[in-house]
Every structure is written in structure tokens, then in C-alpha cells.
Design an enzyme around this catalytic site. Sequence first.
Site, PDB file in Angstrom:
ATOM      1  N   CYS A 145       3.926  11.689  -3.998  1.00  0.00           N
ATOM      2  CA  CYS A 145       3.977  10.860  -2.786  1.00  0.00           C
ATOM      3  C   CYS A 145       4.450  11.629  -1.553  1.00  0.00           C
ATOM      4  CB  CYS A 145       4.831   9.621  -3.007  1.00  0.00           C
ATOM      5  SG  CYS A 145       6.537   9.920  -3.496  1.00  0.00           S
ATOM      6  N   ASP A 202       1.490   3.577   2.975  1.00  0.00           N
ATOM      7  CA  ASP A 202       2.035   3.768   1.632  1.00  0.00           C
ATOM      8  C   ASP A 202       1.067   4.592   0.780  1.00  0.00           C
ATOM      9  OD1 ASP A 202       3.189   3.580  -0.842  1.00  0.00           O
ATOM     10  OD2 ASP A 202       3.269   1.390  -0.903  1.00  0.00           O
ATOM     11  N   HIS A 232       1.241   5.157  -2.382  1.00  0.00           N
ATOM     12  CA  HIS A 232       1.353   4.828  -3.805  1.00  0.00           C
ATOM     13  C   HIS A 232       0.215   3.942  -4.305  1.00  0.00           C
ATOM     14  CE1 HIS A 232       5.426   5.967  -2.489  1.00  0.00           C
ATOM     15  NE2 HIS A 232       5.540   6.454  -3.709  1.00  0.00           N
TER      16      HIS A 232
END
Length: 404
Positions: free
Chosen positions: A133, A307, A309
Site C-alpha cells: 500500500c 485508497d 487497498h
Amino acid sequence: MNTVDIGRCSKRIVQYLWDPEPRNDEDPNSSIWCLGIEYHPDKDANTRETPDKNNTRENVMGTTNYRKPSEHAWPESFLLDFESRIWMTYRSNFPPIPRVEGDDKSASMTLGVRLRSQLVDTQGFTSDTGWGCMIRSGQSLLANALSMLVLGRDWRRGARFEEESQLLSLFADTPTAPFSVHRFVKHGAESCGKYPGEWFGPSATAKCIEALSSQCGNPTLKVYVSNDTSEVYQDKFMDIARNTSGAFQPTLILLGTRLGIDNITPVYWDGLKAALQFPQSVGIAGGRPSASHYFVGAQGSHLFYLDPHYTRPALPDRQEGELYSKEEVDTYHTRRLRRIHVRDMDPSMLIGFLIRNQEDWADWLKRIEAVKGRPIIHVLKQMNPDHDQEAGALDQVEALDDIE
């Protein structure tokens, strides 16, 4: 499974089950900022009755639904800007990244990553899910800096498709792409003590961006890294920014810093939010406990982020000159807003600024001096500051600990 892994899994489960899109109801009358551009609240949002092609929302499954206008809608101009930011995420099924054997190399991996490497990716990592990430956040920061140089700050999604496709190919998930996850991991192992399957911190990510930009051989962008401090030295910066003939070249400043212990100390809140209001801002990577994000905007005490993820299939390799399809390029963008209160952010982060020319540099220096609250950036004239300069920097932020 240890308590850290259990806690992380629990948070992800909650997010997938309950992931409402934020409404403009926390600071509805406050200006919204996106990488240096100010957007004012849309007073007429609740009067729209006919949906336009962008009046939709994306849910966590990637499907799109009609979004009914309301009094808490976001300004359309802000949404167009937000969805034009390049969004790097986890990818799967890319060419294997070789594992590095040894108990000490796997000790810092999460249980899930260790199991995957032993049971699924036995020949090497074919996905960065669970550990990449910070790399993806750093790629996002770099990609948007390059986008501003190549496409311009006013560029919006869908325009100049060929140039965007060529830019994205620099980040393809292949060993040969200049800014691929493979290249990040390779340099991390060689120079930063980070190995395949391990989390990268802001410091390692900054050093990889610096090295890979240099190896790329593209003179479009130079990189200045603060070496884990909040200090920027003018002499060092100019040595990097000026070429052999003395001409100023666009330079990316990367500041790895830690603004607190467990959370960001409140005295730094104003300085952090102001950083996203600078016209030189290219965002912030990191800043979320155990889960790095890419922050691009702010409103009041909340920050907006992309994000990484979400795992998507890696795009197939392209021959030189061959373009991605529209559907493939669309996987690098989202209109789905996410935000977090500054008090809930992790204090370890990588802050980026793009200095395009000498005038930009002078403007950035003035803005640093004018920031309210305790400064998060200190500018010194020389690499070896004299006593007076040191005295002026006593109120510096904490040095970066490269642990997520």
C-alpha cells in the site's frame, strides 16, 4: 494470528460491510481544496433534477449507481478534479517478484502475506495485496506529479487519452517499467533494507522514487528528498534543480516526517492542511495507521484520500507505442470520495511538492513562512547551518521512523 492482524482484518470487514460515501455535512460552508485548487460549496446542488453522466457513485464492489442530488452534494467541479487524480491500487497476476529466503526476511510480514507466499506465491509474489500500500501511495504521488507536468494541472479525465496512457505505462506491473512495483521492491531490497512482502515506510518509498527517477533517464523531473527530516536546504535543492547550464528544472520535493507519536499532534494540524492548499502540492502518502493512503484534498478538519487497498488484475504488458484501452485506463480513476479527520491520521507520512520553476520556488518559500500554527517544514540556506539558523529550527518536527 496476532492481535495486530486480527484488528486489521476486523477493520477491513467493517469497511466492506459498511462503507457509506461521505456527505458534505461536516463543514458544508467551508471551502474544499484539492492539490492547491479551491472549490466553494455548491449552493445549487440540491436544485438539480436531471442527472448528468457523472451523477453516480461507486460502491466497494466497483459497481456504479445513480446518486440522487441532495442538499449535501459535493461541488461538481471538485468531483471532476478528484476523479482526474491518478489512483494506484493493489494488483494481482503480474510477473513474479522473486522471494528473498531467510527467517529474518519474513519476520516483518503479516501472517496473511507469509501464508500466501508459502502456499500460493511459492515462486514469488504475483500480487502486492497486503503489503504494497505504501508503494502504491508513493506511485500515486509520483504519477500525479508527472501528470501535472505532462498534461497540466487543469487536465481532466478523458482528455488527451494517448498521453495519459503513455504516462500510465511507466507504472505498469512489469519488471521493465521504470516505476513498477517490481522496480520499487528491487531498489528497496538493494538499498533500503526492505524485501518482497514487507511494508515500505515513507522513507524507503521516497528513496525509491528518487533512485528510479534518476535511473529512468528522463530529464522531465528531478527529485529532492529530505533524508528523514522536516528540513529543506536551499543550496542542496538548487544543486538538484539546476542543470549544468544553470537552467531551473521541475523538481519534486519529498519530505518524510513524523508529526506526533500515535496521532498527529494538534499544533501541526493547520500546517498539514495548509500543505494541501499550496499550488505546488502533489499530495501526501501514508498517514493512516497500518494502511497507507494517498491524500489529495481537505475541507475543514477532514482530509480526502484515495485508497489503494483494492486489488485489481494487473494490466497486460504493452509493446512500445501500444495504448491501453479505455476500460484499462478507467481502473486508475475513481469518483468515490473518502475522508478522514486529521486527528485520526497516522503521524508518519511523505509530503510532496512540485516546484516547476524559479518563480514557483520563491512562492513556495513565502507560503512556508506564512503558515499558521507550528511549522511542519523548515527551510535553511545551507546543508551545514550556522548557529543562528539552528536556533531558528529548534521547533522542528520529529524525525521519521520508517515503521508503519
